[in-house]
Design a protein around this motif. Structure first.
Motif, PDB file in Angstrom:
ATOM      1  N   THR A  90       0.834  -1.181   0.000  1.00  0.00           N
ATOM      2  CA  THR A  90       0.000   0.000   0.000  1.00  0.00           C
ATOM      3  C   THR A  90       0.878   1.243   0.000  1.00  0.00           C
ATOM      4  O   THR A  90       2.097   1.151  -0.085  1.00  0.00           O
ATOM      5  N   GLY A  91       0.255   2.405   0.108  1.00  0.00           N
ATOM      6  CA  GLY A  91       1.010   3.647   0.079  1.00  0.00           C
ATOM      7  C   GLY A  91       1.630   3.876  -1.285  1.00  0.00           C
ATOM      8  O   GLY A  91       1.035   3.555  -2.326  1.00  0.00           O
ATOM      9  N   PRO A  92       2.834   4.427  -1.316  1.00  0.00           N
ATOM     10  CA  PRO A  92       3.507   4.666  -2.603  1.00  0.00           C
ATOM     11  C   PRO A  92       3.721   3.387  -3.410  1.00  0.00           C
ATOM     12  O   PRO A  92       3.848   3.444  -4.631  1.00  0.00           O
ATOM     13  N   VAL A  93       3.763   2.236  -2.719  1.00  0.00           N
ATOM     14  CA  VAL A  93       3.969   0.962  -3.416  1.00  0.00           C
ATOM     15  C   VAL A  93       2.785   0.626  -4.316  1.00  0.00           C
ATOM     16  O   VAL A  93       2.934  -0.092  -5.318  1.00  0.00           O
ATOM     17  N   SER A  94       1.610   1.142  -3.992  1.00  0.00           N
ATOM     18  CA  SER A  94       0.401   0.798  -4.749  1.00  0.00           C
ATOM     19  C   SER A  94       0.560   1.091  -6.229  1.00  0.00           C
ATOM     20  O   SER A  94       0.128   0.306  -7.085  1.00  0.00           O
ATOM     21  N   LYS A  95       1.177   2.216  -6.534  1.00  0.00           N
ATOM     22  CA  LYS A  95       1.296   2.607  -7.942  1.00  0.00           C
ATOM     23  C   LYS A  95       2.300   1.747  -8.712  1.00  0.00           C
ATOM     24  O   LYS A  95       2.288   1.743  -9.945  1.00  0.00           O
ATOM     25  N   THR A  96       3.155   1.056  -8.002  1.00  0.00           N
ATOM     26  CA  THR A  96       4.167   0.235  -8.681  1.00  0.00           C
ATOM     27  C   THR A  96       3.705  -1.197  -8.898  1.00  0.00           C
ATOM     28  O   THR A  96       4.413  -1.983  -9.535  1.00  0.00           O
ATOM     29  N   LEU A  97       2.548  -1.553  -8.375  1.00  0.00           N
ATOM     30  CA  LEU A  97       2.060  -2.926  -8.469  1.00  0.00           C
ATOM     31  C   LEU A  97       1.631  -3.258  -9.893  1.00  0.00           C
ATOM     32  O   LEU A  97       1.139  -2.401 -10.634  1.00  0.00           O
ATOM     33  N   THR A  98       1.786  -4.520 -10.228  1.00  0.00           N
ATOM     34  CA  THR A  98       1.213  -5.008 -11.475  1.00  0.00           C
ATOM     35  C   THR A  98      -0.278  -5.261 -11.273  1.00  0.00           C
ATOM     36  O   THR A  98      -0.777  -5.289 -10.142  1.00  0.00           O
ATOM     37  N   VAL A  99      -0.991  -5.432 -12.357  1.00  0.00           N
ATOM     38  CA  VAL A  99      -2.433  -5.698 -12.273  1.00  0.00           C
ATOM     39  C   VAL A  99      -2.706  -6.978 -11.491  1.00  0.00           C
ATOM     40  O   VAL A  99      -3.602  -7.023 -10.632  1.00  0.00           O
ATOM     41  N   ASN A 100      -1.946  -8.019 -11.757  1.00  0.00           N
ATOM     42  CA  ASN A 100      -2.175  -9.301 -11.077  1.00  0.00           C
ATOM     43  C   ASN A 100      -1.908  -9.199  -9.578  1.00  0.00           C
ATOM     44  O   ASN A 100      -2.636  -9.787  -8.768  1.00  0.00           O
ATOM     45  N   ARG A 101      -0.866  -8.471  -9.191  1.00  0.00           N
ATOM     46  CA  ARG A 101      -0.560  -8.337  -7.768  1.00  0.00           C
ATOM     47  C   ARG A 101      -1.623  -7.507  -7.065  1.00  0.00           C
ATOM     48  O   ARG A 101      -1.977  -7.782  -5.917  1.00  0.00           O
ATOM     49  N   TRP A 102      -2.137  -6.514  -7.746  1.00  0.00           N
ATOM     50  CA  TRP A 102      -3.215  -5.713  -7.154  1.00  0.00           C
ATOM     51  C   TRP A 102      -4.477  -6.544  -7.009  1.00  0.00           C
ATOM     52  O   TRP A 102      -5.173  -6.452  -6.003  1.00  0.00           O
ATOM     53  N   PHE A 103      -4.780  -7.373  -8.001  1.00  0.00           N
ATOM     54  CA  PHE A 103      -5.923  -8.282  -7.902  1.00  0.00           C
ATOM     55  C   PHE A 103      -5.754  -9.225  -6.714  1.00  0.00           C
ATOM     56  O   PHE A 103      -6.725  -9.521  -5.994  1.00  0.00           O
TER      57      PHE A 103
END
Length: 361
Positions: A90-103
């Motif tokens: 979460t936090g600033p890391v959220s924007k660096t996530l791939t679609v699959n990792r966010w899912f």
């Protein structure tokens, strides 16, 4: 044909929806949220592990209700795991996530919360069936209980995986939500409304249980010389039921309403400013469940205390205890087929532990 964006990172979707959450999760706010989250997760792991261990260890808990209670604790334990994964993504890391990792991040949360909710509904229905048939314990066999537990997790996993299976906005970014940048707004409406409906059903079930027990208690009290404790039984049931309902309303309703507003594309509702706190509030329910569903049962609390203190079980001391474990006295009532009115006539001996199984299952 619409273009799909499976290869994009999450910063593309956050920037498009103008979600400022990732930028705000920095500095003191991020540290505060992580501190609270760490404390909650530790408590969730420890308390729910104690509940599961107590059900396994104490043979007096080998009944359908307590198996479901242990499964609820397992769902809350899983919620702690999901939140730990969220804290590291979460936090600033959220924007660096791939679609699959966010899912995966959101799927774990959706699975854990759905498992807790469905488990609570199954417990409510089990209690309703038992009390309406005037039985202390239900007639569910171990096979049926096992089937119910498997079904609960199957439903939870399916609900958590639905967006990944296709109900998302990766191929139509015009319908993306604000809180969940790659979730379709229609899915948020479906998920929030479905959970609110389940919550309403559970409220109705508990109200019926309370009204039935209160009516039976009033009828029997006019034919018996009721003591003060006996007359207070409906009040105790009301307090425990209202504790469950109040905790669920406080912890779940705000977050579900926010998701519904986002699904309805309410741009002036300020949902971005409150979503993180409502998420913490929803997860707080996993902290409260072991307290509400375990501490109010004397035998459960005694078992947990023995495990915490690492002391051996002293049966003679239990027999001398002034607080008589409810499950001991009511187990023979269930096996012999006596009706729930017998438990009410006995006063609060069976009223607190078995009559409603802590009144707040």
């Amino acid at each position: 044909m619409n273009e799909c964006y499976y290869d994009k990172r999450m910063d593309f979707f956050y920037n498009r929806t103008k979600a400022d959450t990732a930028d705000e999760w920095t500095g003191p706010q991020l540290i505060g949220v992580l501190c609270f989250g760490t404390f909650f997760c530790l408590f969730i792991f420890i308390s729910n592990s104690l509940v599961i261990a107590a059900v396994v260890k104490n043979r007096r808990f080998h009944f359908p209700f307590y198996y479901l209670l242990a499964n609820l604790a397992a769902a809350d334990f899983f919620a702690g795991i999901a939140y730990v994964f969220l804290m590291f993504n979460t936090g600033p890391v959220s924007k660096t996530l791939t679609v699959n990792r966010w899912f995966l991040r959101q799927g774990l949360l959706d699975t854990s919360l759905t498992a807790s909710l469905v488990n609570l509904l199954v417990i409510a229905v089990e209690r309703h069936m038992s009390i309406m048939r005037m039985k202390i314990h239900s007639n569910l066999t171990k096979k049926r209980v096992t089937f119910l537990i498997i079904s609960i997790w199957a439903i939870a996993i399916f609900m958590g995986a639905v967006p990944t299976l296709g109900w998302n906005c990766l191929c139509d970014i015009t319908v993306c939500s604000s809180l969940a940048p790659i979730y379709s707004r229609s899915y948020l409406v479906f998920w929030s409304v479905l959970n609110l409906v389940v919550f309403f059903i559970m409220v109705v079930v508990y109200i019926r249980i309370y009204m039935y027990v209160q009516r039976k208690t009033n009828v029997l009290s006019s034919h018996t010389s009721g003591s003060i404790s006996r007359r207070r039984t409906p009040v105790k049931l009301m307090k425990t039921v209202m504790t469950v309902l109040g905790a669920f309303v406080v912890c779940w309703t705000p977050g579900l309403v926010v998701l519904l507003l986002d699904g309805l594309n309410c741009t002036d509702c300020g949902i971005q400013n409150v979503k993180r706190w409502f998420l913490l509030l929803a997860l707080l329910n996993s902290v409260m469940n072991p307290i509400i569903y375990s501490y109010k049962d004397d035998e459960m609390w005694a078992t947990m205390k023995r495990m915490i203190c690492c002391s051996s079980e002293d049966k003679s001391q239990e027999r001398r205890s002034s607080r008589i474990p409810s499950t001991v006295l009511c187990r023979s009532t269930d096996i012999s087929g006596h009706y729930i009115e017998d438990g009410i006539i006995q006063g609060t001996i069976c009223g607190k532990g078995d009559l409603g199984d802590k009144g707040n299952s």
